[in-house]
Write a protein that holds these residues in place. Structure first.
Motif, PDB file in Angstrom:
ATOM      1  N   THR A   1       6.617   1.152   8.331  1.00 11.72           N
ATOM      2  CA  THR A   1       5.692   0.103   8.761  1.00 11.72           C
ATOM      3  C   THR A   1       4.329   0.649   9.135  1.00 11.72           C
ATOM      4  OG1 THR A   1       6.665   0.172  10.974  1.00 11.72           O
ATOM      5  CG2 THR A   1       7.476  -1.530   9.477  1.00 11.72           C
ATOM      6  N   ALA A   2       4.262   1.858   9.670  1.00  8.06           N
ATOM      7  CA  ALA A   2       2.962   2.445  10.017  1.00  8.06           C
ATOM      8  C   ALA A   2       2.132   2.684   8.754  1.00  8.06           C
ATOM      9  CB  ALA A   2       3.152   3.744  10.790  1.00  8.06           C
ATOM     10  N   GLU A   3       2.765   3.184   7.703  1.00  2.54           N
ATOM     11  CA  GLU A   3       2.047   3.426   6.449  1.00  2.54           C
ATOM     12  C   GLU A   3       1.622   2.117   5.795  1.00  2.54           C
ATOM     13  OE1 GLU A   3       4.026   6.120   3.771  1.00  2.54           O
ATOM     14  OE2 GLU A   3       4.440   7.523   5.400  1.00  2.54           O
ATOM     15  N   LEU A   4       2.480   1.116   5.841  1.00  2.00           N
ATOM     16  CA  LEU A   4       2.129  -0.190   5.278  1.00  2.00           C
ATOM     17  C   LEU A   4       0.966  -0.806   6.050  1.00  2.00           C
ATOM     18  CD1 LEU A   4       2.545  -2.541   3.336  1.00  2.00           C
ATOM     19  CD2 LEU A   4       4.367  -3.363   4.845  1.00  2.00           C
ATOM     20  N   THR A   5       1.012  -0.720   7.360  1.00  2.00           N
ATOM     21  CA  THR A   5      -0.073  -1.244   8.193  1.00  2.00           C
ATOM     22  C   THR A   5      -1.381  -0.534   7.872  1.00  2.00           C
ATOM     23  OG1 THR A   5       1.471  -1.825   9.944  1.00  2.00           O
ATOM     24  CG2 THR A   5      -0.844  -1.608  10.582  1.00  2.00           C
ATOM     25  N   GLU A   6      -1.319   0.771   7.706  1.00  2.00           N
ATOM     26  CA  GLU A   6      -2.518   1.544   7.375  1.00  2.00           C
ATOM     27  C   GLU A   6      -3.054   1.157   5.986  1.00  2.00           C
ATOM     28  OE1 GLU A   6      -5.621   4.414   7.799  1.00  2.00           O
ATOM     29  OE2 GLU A   6      -4.435   3.190   9.166  1.00  2.00           O
ATOM     30  N   ALA A   7      -2.161   0.963   5.022  1.00  2.00           N
ATOM     31  CA  ALA A   7      -2.595   0.546   3.683  1.00  2.00           C
ATOM     32  C   ALA A   7      -3.275  -0.819   3.745  1.00  2.00           C
ATOM     33  CB  ALA A   7      -1.408   0.494   2.726  1.00  2.00           C
ATOM     34  N   ARG A   8      -2.723  -1.723   4.538  1.00  2.00           N
ATOM     35  CA  ARG A   8      -3.343  -3.054   4.695  1.00  2.00           C
ATOM     36  C   ARG A   8      -4.712  -2.932   5.362  1.00  2.00           C
ATOM     37  NH1 ARG A   8       0.191  -7.571   4.058  1.00  2.00           N
ATOM     38  NH2 ARG A   8       2.379  -6.953   4.039  1.00  2.00           N
ATOM     39  N   ARG A   9      -4.806  -2.056   6.373  1.00  2.00           N
ATOM     40  CA  ARG A   9      -6.063  -1.883   7.091  1.00  2.00           C
ATOM     41  C   ARG A   9      -7.133  -1.286   6.176  1.00  2.00           C
ATOM     42  NH1 ARG A   9      -9.198   1.646   9.161  1.00  2.00           N
ATOM     43  NH2 ARG A   9      -7.906   3.445   8.676  1.00  2.00           N
ATOM     44  N   VAL A  10      -6.767  -0.260   5.446  1.00  2.00           N
ATOM     45  CA  VAL A  10      -7.728   0.434   4.595  1.00  2.00           C
ATOM     46  C   VAL A  10      -8.216  -0.446   3.450  1.00  2.00           C
ATOM     47  CG1 VAL A  10      -7.952   2.356   2.952  1.00  2.00           C
ATOM     48  CG2 VAL A  10      -6.910   2.740   5.178  1.00  2.00           C
ATOM     49  N   THR A  11      -7.320  -1.194   2.847  1.00  2.00           N
ATOM     50  CA  THR A  11      -7.711  -2.017   1.696  1.00  2.00           C
ATOM     51  C   THR A  11      -8.284  -3.368   2.103  1.00  2.00           C
ATOM     52  OG1 THR A  11      -5.452  -2.834   1.470  1.00  2.00           O
ATOM     53  CG2 THR A  11      -6.074  -0.930   0.125  1.00  2.00           C
ATOM     54  N   GLY A  12      -8.016  -3.787   3.327  1.00  2.00           N
ATOM     55  CA  GLY A  12      -8.581  -5.039   3.832  1.00  2.00           C
ATOM     56  C   GLY A  12      -8.269  -6.215   2.931  1.00  2.00           C
ATOM     57  N   PRO A  13      -9.305  -6.999   2.578  1.00  2.00           N
ATOM     58  CA  PRO A  13      -9.065  -8.177   1.744  1.00  2.00           C
ATOM     59  C   PRO A  13      -8.614  -7.830   0.325  1.00  2.00           C
ATOM     60  CG  PRO A  13     -11.388  -8.027   2.412  1.00  2.00           C
ATOM     61  CD  PRO A  13     -10.676  -6.887   3.030  1.00  2.00           C
ATOM     62  N   GLY A  14      -8.786  -6.589  -0.076  1.00  2.00           N
ATOM     63  CA  GLY A  14      -8.345  -6.168  -1.405  1.00  2.00           C
ATOM     64  C   GLY A  14      -6.858  -5.876  -1.498  1.00  2.00           C
ATOM     65  N   PHE A  15      -6.141  -6.030  -0.388  1.00  2.00           N
ATOM     66  CA  PHE A  15      -4.711  -5.705  -0.383  1.00  2.00           C
ATOM     67  C   PHE A  15      -3.931  -6.546  -1.386  1.00  2.00           C
ATOM     68  CE2 PHE A  15      -0.332  -5.924   1.240  1.00  2.00           C
ATOM     69  CZ  PHE A  15      -0.042  -4.571   1.265  1.00  2.00           C
ATOM     70  N   ALA A  16      -4.245  -7.818  -1.486  1.00  2.00           N
ATOM     71  CA  ALA A  16      -3.527  -8.695  -2.438  1.00  2.00           C
ATOM     72  C   ALA A  16      -3.733  -8.209  -3.870  1.00  2.00           C
ATOM     73  CB  ALA A  16      -3.994 -10.137  -2.291  1.00  2.00           C
TER      74      ALA A  16
END
Length: 153
Positions: free
Chosen positions: A12-27
């Motif tokens: 979950t920490a890595e997923l949260t970081e990936a979401r944070r880094v990519t921001g709106p581009g996550f989708a």
């Protein structure tokens, strides 16, 4: 029961970081992950069917890397096992039968991973499993293009 099911689906920490880094581009990243993952799984399953360890290495390596960038621990571990065993089979000049279980686990693990990443897919979007079933033809048409995580459009 396979030891892979003792692993968490995600870090979950890595997923949260990936979401944070990519921001709106996550989708968009998840969409690319879906497309590339479907291609990789179809290629790995085909390679298993024709008993070609060589043809498994690159798609398994790609799937492993993309899964780990999103914190998808279980999928990354399964893909790594396929990649490393396929590399070993190449060196030994043996067929890849030792990874049949891992190859058979890919579809369901990938579908579960996608469900966790996007629990409410857009209306009309195909689920992971039908997309996997219909992607062999598309894979052949796009085989000349490398699958790149987060590629530019």
């Amino acid at each position: 029961m396979s030891h892979y099911y003792t692993l968490p689906l995600f870090d979950t920490a890595e997923l949260t970081e990936a979401r944070r880094v990519t921001g709106p581009g996550f989708a968009r990243i998840v969409h690319y992950f879906h497309e590339d993952g479907v291609k990789a799984i179809v290629a790995i399953e085909h390679a298993m069917h024709v008993r070609s360890a060589t043809a498994m290495v690159l798609p398994a390596h790609t799937l492993k890397g993309e899964a780990r960038q999103l914190g998808a621990v279980r999928l990354g571990e399964i893909a790594e096992a396929i990649e490393m065993t396929a590399r070993d089979c190449i060196e030994k000049r043996s067929p890849p039968q030792d990874i049949a279980v891992e190859v058979s686990m890919l579809r369901s693990c990938f579908a579960e991973t996608l469900q966790h990443l996007d629990p409410a897919p857009a209306t009309g979007a195909p689920s992971a499993l039908p997309a996997l079933a219909t992607s062999a033809t598309k894979l052949r048409r796009t085989a000349h293009r490398p699958a790149i995580f987060g590629r530019r459009t």
